[in-house]
Motif scaffolding. Structure first.
Motif, short mmCIF file in Angstrom:
data_model
loop_
_atom_site.label_atom_id
_atom_site.label_comp_id
_atom_site.label_asym_id
_atom_site.label_seq_id
_atom_site.Cartn_x
_atom_site.Cartn_y
_atom_site.Cartn_z
N GLU A 149 49.95 -7.92 -1.72
CA GLU A 149 51.67 -7.33 -1.99
C GLU A 149 51.84 -7.75 -3.37
OE1 GLU A 149 55.97 -6.97 -0.08
OE2 GLU A 149 54.82 -8.61 0.58
N VAL A 150 51.39 -8.76 -3.74
CA VAL A 150 51.74 -9.37 -5.21
C VAL A 150 50.46 -9.84 -5.82
CG1 VAL A 150 54.25 -9.98 -4.57
CG2 VAL A 150 52.10 -11.79 -4.43
N VAL A 151 50.37 -9.88 -7.17
CA VAL A 151 49.17 -10.27 -7.79
C VAL A 151 49.54 -11.56 -8.69
CG1 VAL A 151 48.12 -7.98 -8.01
CG2 VAL A 151 49.66 -8.79 -9.83
N PRO A 152 48.65 -12.28 -8.67
CA PRO A 152 49.18 -13.88 -9.52
C PRO A 152 49.55 -13.50 -10.94
CG PRO A 152 46.84 -13.73 -8.90
CD PRO A 152 47.38 -12.59 -8.24
N THR A 153 48.64 -12.66 -11.51
CA THR A 153 48.80 -12.27 -13.02
C THR A 153 48.60 -10.97 -13.27
OG1 THR A 153 46.42 -12.82 -13.39
CG2 THR A 153 48.02 -14.74 -13.66
N LEU A 154 49.11 -10.53 -14.62
CA LEU A 154 48.83 -9.19 -14.97
C LEU A 154 47.92 -9.25 -16.00
CD1 LEU A 154 49.99 -6.23 -14.55
CD2 LEU A 154 51.55 -6.62 -16.45
N ALA A 155 46.72 -8.40 -15.76
CA ALA A 155 45.74 -8.55 -17.00
C ALA A 155 46.11 -7.75 -18.37
CB ALA A 155 44.36 -7.92 -16.59
N GLN A 156 46.69 -6.82 -17.96
CA GLN A 156 47.43 -5.78 -19.17
C GLN A 156 48.35 -5.07 -18.66
OE1 GLN A 156 44.10 -3.85 -20.64
NE2 GLN A 156 44.04 -2.13 -19.16
N TRP A 157 49.19 -4.83 -19.57
CA TRP A 157 50.51 -4.01 -19.28
C TRP A 157 49.89 -2.44 -18.93
CZ3 TRP A 157 55.18 -5.86 -18.04
CH2 TRP A 157 55.38 -6.84 -18.74
N PRO A 158 50.35 -2.02 -17.91
CA PRO A 158 49.93 -0.70 -17.66
C PRO A 158 50.68 0.55 -18.52
CG PRO A 158 51.51 -1.32 -16.02
CD PRO A 158 51.18 -2.41 -16.84
N GLN A 159 50.09 1.70 -18.77
CA GLN A 159 50.51 2.41 -19.56
C GLN A 159 51.86 3.07 -19.19
OE1 GLN A 159 49.06 3.59 -22.32
NE2 GLN A 159 50.64 5.19 -23.12
#
Length: 335
Positions: free
Chosen positions: A77-87
């Motif tokens: 349901e969640v991810v620990p980090t965001l690798a890059q901001w989505p478009q």
């Protein structure tokens, strides 16, 4: 981003503005909160995420959920980090001042150029965002998220109501703090009517690992009673964690145990990382934990705040003592 003046603030209008931007945004929504997330942070993130997903929206919820709160999170349901901001993303920053990117966990908000929605109840919030809902008079951010869910027109469910109840329950100390008002109970009743599982929340929050108690024994041995017992302080470091087979997550609720010391008006839990320390502060009786924290470069609420000092404990202790003394003198408890 637009600065909002308190005199121009209308709570109902702000709720509609935030909901309108969330509803109208065509791209993905990235939902974020603060480092070392608590029940209000997680509850806000899950409540808004589940509501938006119920409306068919693309949502990325970002949080490294501490062990004691994982009972509420579904797998994936969640991810620990965001690798890059989505478009084309919109950032929804909950329970934290979005003007302090260092406090936002899991993504680099300083590199984000898209619209930001900020829902928060900290008095130190500087009130700048594309859409802003900030009310320090409310004891939990989840109260505001609940109003946004209504304004979104999302279908209520137990899955949305329960995490919002988690935040309301934890940030009010299970409805024990002075921040509780009739409006707080009205919000709780509304969440219960939507199926929120308050008893289940409290049962899960009351369960601790063996290492929690082994570490607590170590921490209690460091307790100091200062200023005639008005201030209670304890410290934890890596060596204690290693002996107890514990982690830093186990420390999060210890400050509330210290706050229970009879006659105390300020509880201080010191996390000693060697080259820096983190402080968790709780206060009562007119004493402001927020004032102490702000004097040390931190922030938070009047009864609950925190700060980080980039000094070894032996050096930072002098600054901490000075800030505590100044606050006690302010309320006539010096000497």
């Amino acid at each position: 981003m637009t600065a909002i003046n308190d005199r121009d603030f209308s709570y109902p209008q702000a709720v509609q503005t935030v909901a309108g931007l969330l509803r109208a945004h065509p791209g993905p929504t990235v939902v974020l909160s603060h480092e070392n997330p608590d029940g209000d942070a997680l509850g806000s993130v899950l409540g808004l995420t589940r509501a938006l997903r119920a409306l068919g929206r693309e949502v990325i919820a970002v949080m490294d959920v501490p062990r004691y709160l994982r009972f509420l999170v579904r797998e994936g349901e969640v991810v620990p980090t965001l690798a890059q901001w989505p478009q084309g993303a919109l950032a929804a920053v909950l329970d934290v001042d979005n003007n302090d990117p260092a406090r936002v966990a899991g993504a680099d908000l300083g590199t984000f150029s898209g619209p930001v929605v900020n829902i928060d109840h900290h008095g130190t919030n500087r009130r700048q965002a594309a859409a802003l809902l900030v009310d320090p008079s409310l004891p939990a951010t989840t109260m505001m998220v609940a109003d946004v869910v209504d304004a979104l027109g999302a279908p209520w469910s137990e899955a949305i109501a329960t995490p919002l109840m988690l935040g309301l329950n934890t940030d009010t100390g299970s409805f024990r703090y002075d921040s509780v008002t009739p409006r707080t109970f009205e919000a709780a009743a509304r969440l219960l009517s939507h199926g929120a599982r308050l008893g289940w929340i409290n049962d899960n929050l009351g369960q601790h690992s063996r290492s929690y108690y082994l570490l607590l024994r170590e921490v209690l041995s460091t307790m100091e009673f200062l200023h005639g017992g008005r201030v209670v302080l304890a410290r934890v470091d890596d060596a204690m964690l290693e002996r107890a087979g514990s982690t830093w997550e186990d420390v999060e609720t210890y400050v509330n145990i210290l706050r229970g010391a009879e006659g105390s008006v300020l509880a201080v839990m010191v996390k000693d990382f060697g080259d820096r320390i983190k402080l968790s502060l709780r206060s009562r009786g007119g004493v402001s934990a927020q004032n102490v924290a702000v004097a040390l470069g931190g922030g938070g609420h009047v009864p609950a705040a925190g700060a980080t000092l980039t000094q070894p404990y032996a050096q930072a202790r002098e600054r901490l003592d000075a800030a505590i003394t100044a606050e006690l003198e302010r309320v006539g408890l010096g000497g």
